[in-house]
Design a protein around this motif. Sequence first.
Motif, PDB file in Angstrom:
ATOM      1  N   PHE A 179       0.834  -1.202   0.000  1.00  0.00           N
ATOM      2  CA  PHE A 179       0.000   0.000   0.000  1.00  0.00           C
ATOM      3  C   PHE A 179       0.872   1.256   0.000  1.00  0.00           C
ATOM      4  CE2 PHE A 179      -2.455   3.414   1.880  1.00  0.00           C
ATOM      5  CZ  PHE A 179      -3.702   3.274   1.285  1.00  0.00           C
ATOM      6  N   PHE A 180       2.014   1.187   0.672  1.00  0.00           N
ATOM      7  CA  PHE A 180       2.876   2.362   0.797  1.00  0.00           C
ATOM      8  C   PHE A 180       3.732   2.599  -0.446  1.00  0.00           C
ATOM      9  CE2 PHE A 180       1.633   1.666   5.083  1.00  0.00           C
ATOM     10  CZ  PHE A 180       1.810   2.862   5.759  1.00  0.00           C
ATOM     11  N   ALA A 181       4.057   1.533  -1.172  1.00  0.00           N
ATOM     12  CA  ALA A 181       5.045   1.638  -2.245  1.00  0.00           C
ATOM     13  C   ALA A 181       4.654   2.616  -3.340  1.00  0.00           C
ATOM     14  CB  ALA A 181       5.300   0.255  -2.842  1.00  0.00           C
ATOM     15  N   ASN A 182       3.363   2.835  -3.548  1.00  0.00           N
ATOM     16  CA  ASN A 182       2.941   3.771  -4.617  1.00  0.00           C
ATOM     17  C   ASN A 182       2.474   5.116  -4.061  1.00  0.00           C
ATOM     18  OD1 ASN A 182       0.557   3.047  -3.459  1.00  0.00           O
ATOM     19  ND2 ASN A 182      -0.454   2.348  -5.354  1.00  0.00           N
ATOM     20  N   LEU A 200      11.558   5.213   6.700  1.00  0.00           N
ATOM     21  CA  LEU A 200      10.805   5.133   5.450  1.00  0.00           C
ATOM     22  C   LEU A 200      11.374   6.088   4.415  1.00  0.00           C
ATOM     23  CD1 LEU A 200       8.360   3.736   4.106  1.00  0.00           C
ATOM     24  CD2 LEU A 200       6.996   5.712   4.796  1.00  0.00           C
ATOM     25  N   LYS A 201      11.671   7.325   4.827  1.00  0.00           N
ATOM     26  CA  LYS A 201      12.126   8.290   3.821  1.00  0.00           C
ATOM     27  C   LYS A 201      13.564   8.039   3.383  1.00  0.00           C
ATOM     28  CE  LYS A 201      12.374  11.840   7.430  1.00  0.00           C
ATOM     29  NZ  LYS A 201      11.632  13.015   7.911  1.00  0.00           N
ATOM     30  N   GLU A 202      14.416   7.555   4.290  1.00  0.00           N
ATOM     31  CA  GLU A 202      15.815   7.434   3.889  1.00  0.00           C
ATOM     32  C   GLU A 202      16.081   6.252   2.977  1.00  0.00           C
ATOM     33  OE1 GLU A 202      18.703   6.921   7.042  1.00  0.00           O
ATOM     34  OE2 GLU A 202      17.354   5.675   8.200  1.00  0.00           O
ATOM     35  N   ILE A 203      15.267   5.198   3.028  1.00  0.00           N
ATOM     36  CA  ILE A 203      15.568   4.069   2.140  1.00  0.00           C
ATOM     37  C   ILE A 203      14.532   3.852   1.039  1.00  0.00           C
ATOM     38  CG2 ILE A 203      16.926   2.871   3.896  1.00  0.00           C
ATOM     39  CD1 ILE A 203      14.584   0.913   4.179  1.00  0.00           C
ATOM     40  N   SER A 204      13.302   4.365   1.198  1.00  0.00           N
ATOM     41  CA  SER A 204      12.300   4.217   0.132  1.00  0.00           C
ATOM     42  C   SER A 204      12.091   5.507  -0.647  1.00  0.00           C
ATOM     43  CB  SER A 204      10.958   3.763   0.720  1.00  0.00           C
ATOM     44  OG  SER A 204      10.321   4.838   1.384  1.00  0.00           O
ATOM     45  N   TYR A 205      12.579   6.638  -0.090  1.00  0.00           N
ATOM     46  CA  TYR A 205      12.434   7.976  -0.667  1.00  0.00           C
ATOM     47  C   TYR A 205      10.980   8.449  -0.683  1.00  0.00           C
ATOM     48  CZ  TYR A 205      16.874   6.139  -2.440  1.00  0.00           C
ATOM     49  OH  TYR A 205      18.101   5.521  -2.539  1.00  0.00           O
ATOM     50  N   ILE A 206      10.150   7.823   0.151  1.00  0.00           N
ATOM     51  CA  ILE A 206       8.793   8.319   0.366  1.00  0.00           C
ATOM     52  C   ILE A 206       8.863   9.400   1.428  1.00  0.00           C
ATOM     53  CG2 ILE A 206       6.474   7.726   1.194  1.00  0.00           C
ATOM     54  CD1 ILE A 206       7.043   4.833   0.211  1.00  0.00           C
ATOM     55  N   HIS A 207       8.333  10.564   1.144  1.00  0.00           N
ATOM     56  CA  HIS A 207       8.356  11.633   2.132  1.00  0.00           C
ATOM     57  C   HIS A 207       7.505  11.224   3.326  1.00  0.00           C
ATOM     58  CE1 HIS A 207       6.531  15.438   3.802  1.00  0.00           C
ATOM     59  NE2 HIS A 207       7.801  15.520   4.121  1.00  0.00           N
ATOM     60  N   ALA A 208       8.092  11.274   4.509  1.00  0.00           N
ATOM     61  CA  ALA A 208       7.375  10.859   5.722  1.00  0.00           C
ATOM     62  C   ALA A 208       7.707  11.811   6.857  1.00  0.00           C
ATOM     63  CB  ALA A 208       7.754   9.421   6.104  1.00  0.00           C
ATOM     64  N   ALA A 225      10.764  -0.176   0.581  1.00  0.00           N
ATOM     65  CA  ALA A 225      11.922   0.118  -0.267  1.00  0.00           C
ATOM     66  C   ALA A 225      12.152  -0.987  -1.293  1.00  0.00           C
ATOM     67  CB  ALA A 225      13.165   0.307   0.604  1.00  0.00           C
ATOM     68  N   LEU A 226      11.987  -2.240  -0.869  1.00  0.00           N
ATOM     69  CA  LEU A 226      12.123  -3.350  -1.813  1.00  0.00           C
ATOM     70  C   LEU A 226      11.165  -3.188  -2.985  1.00  0.00           C
ATOM     71  CD1 LEU A 226      12.494  -6.680   0.206  1.00  0.00           C
ATOM     72  CD2 LEU A 226      14.265  -5.323  -0.901  1.00  0.00           C
ATOM     73  N   LEU A 227       9.922  -2.863  -2.668  1.00  0.00           N
ATOM     74  CA  LEU A 227       8.909  -2.714  -3.721  1.00  0.00           C
ATOM     75  C   LEU A 227       9.196  -1.500  -4.601  1.00  0.00           C
ATOM     76  CD1 LEU A 227       5.756  -3.602  -1.605  1.00  0.00           C
ATOM     77  CD2 LEU A 227       6.736  -4.969  -3.456  1.00  0.00           C
ATOM     78  N   LYS A 228       9.811  -0.490  -4.034  1.00  0.00           N
ATOM     79  CA  LYS A 228      10.164   0.696  -4.822  1.00  0.00           C
ATOM     80  C   LYS A 228      11.421   0.471  -5.666  1.00  0.00           C
ATOM     81  CE  LYS A 228       9.027   4.689  -3.952  1.00  0.00           C
ATOM     82  NZ  LYS A 228       8.149   5.703  -4.581  1.00  0.00           N
ATOM     83  N   GLY A 229      12.174  -0.578  -5.337  1.00  0.00           N
ATOM     84  CA  GLY A 229      13.370  -0.894  -6.108  1.00  0.00           C
ATOM     85  C   GLY A 229      14.562  -0.010  -5.804  1.00  0.00           C
TER      86      GLY A 229
END
Length: 609
Positions: A461-464, A487-495, A589-593
Amino acid sequence: MCGIVGAVAKRNVVPILIEGLSRLEYRGYDSAGIAVLNQGIQRVRAVGRVSEMQNKANAQQLSGFVGIGHTRWATHGGVTESNAHPHVSKGEIAVVHNGIIENHDEQRQRLTALGYLFESQTDTEVIAHLVHYHHAQGKSLLSSVQASVKELTGAFAISVISINSPELMICARQGCPLLVGIGQGENFIASDVSAVLSVTRSVIYLEDGDVGEIREDGVTIYDGAGQVVDRKVHMSDVSLASMELGPFSHFMQKEIHEQPRALTDTIEALIDDASFSPALFGEGAEEVFAEVESVLILAAGTSYYAGLTAKYWLESIAQVPTSVEIASEYRYRRSVPNPKQLIVTISQSGETLDTMEALKHAKTLGHTLTLAICNVQESAIPRASRLILYTRAGAEIGVASTKAFTTQLVALFTLAVTLAKQHGRLVDGQEQDYLDALRHLPGSVQYALNLEPQIREWATFFANKQHALFLGRGIHYPIALEGALKLKEISYIHAEAYPAGELKHGPLALVDRDMPVVVIAPNDVLLEKVKSNMQEVKARGGELFVFADADSHFTESEGVHVIRTPRHVGVLSPILHTIPVQLLAYHAALLKGTDVDKPRNLAKSVTVE
């Protein structure tokens, strides 16, 4: 910055340099290079991974008995081959460098006026030309480096080789980590012991101001005054096995799952002693703790969040007023020192420059009661501190800290209870209760790790998503901060993270169906308050993802997802609730690649301001 390795030997050092740089990849970098002496300076550099540089070195059949290597994390100048280290001056001097030269503009202008041409945008090239300038005046390579470092302002670790001194390498340290590896008929330098583990375990940690002359048959170290000094040789206990992935896909995944073991190892000394003893903190701790009227914690990044958590323990258990400050901010403001205040520095590496400089600043203000909480023995911050408590997390390779954070929390909890005991603030049986809670902690953490399949589903749910909000209250607010950071440092999703009660004072405006909201909801005295805050989110159409204790009596409903951790573990609950937010960040982060172990723009050991 970010990684240095060098070697002087009777054999080809190129394989040693390349393996050493490969061991330093975990620190984060964007280019790599090596230079060796072989009928002149032979140099290979490449943007990207060490393997790309290695391919070029193999193609050129690079070899030599003296050489230096570097992995660079861009500071001055972009990510280009011309900015990659080593830097060379007039084909005679080669230099690698970690840190920042603050007066590089001034030195660049001076050296340009002297006829030196600059081929890069880096501050490091200044060092190469400065050493060359002094060498051209007839000084030895050693004297040239000693003269050069006196003209540099900033923090640095450097290594220098010259075609005019093909039998040696000179290194210097000021503010950035550097060590000498002692071999049999060969010697090495590195910024991290992992780089030399395959060739030696005997290391000397250089002190600030030290300059080292490294030859194959010996090492001579000079202090800042130019006097020969003896530095203790240490046997590293870091194992090569700890630097390997084993059955895991990433070091971050491995280190998340190593937490039960790391916590057990950190707690072991307490359990063996069956008490919270000042002796755990080193000689003289009992006298120091008797003087303590308040505590000031100085740290950066994840370690800062460990400090924020500890504030709750220190004030509720030990009843000692506690402040927590970001290290890089503390040293640049006017504060009111209290000689009875315990200065606690927290650093995984023990070399974090911001924290080291904050400790130095505190000491200039007259603070003498100092304690370092660190994961790396004999690193700079513990050496500069009166008391030390080492965590036993083992080597942490992933840039995003996981097991270092949870073991720091155990160490800080130990400090809180020890101070409470020393000041007579524990009631009968309370010490034993705290020991029992620590004994059961690794098992509870393993239970939380077993929730990984459910958390992996949440990650889809978070990956997109582009943004996420984390909420916590009381002692769990810092865990929300840590979750958002991961979350933000490894997936680059702003949190972002907020105390849940602060939601209505602004952040609620951000909440909609595209803003997932993660809630840390343990079964503590603030649970009903947290449930009210959740209703505020639900009423605005927000999607809630709740980490709740098994006994919190949450029920799932539309827009409310719940994962149940073990039953509430009391005062150690923040440690337990760290595990799910680490796993959520990892799987998103895995799902975001993304590159989980080496997130963009970040380095493991931050040695610049």
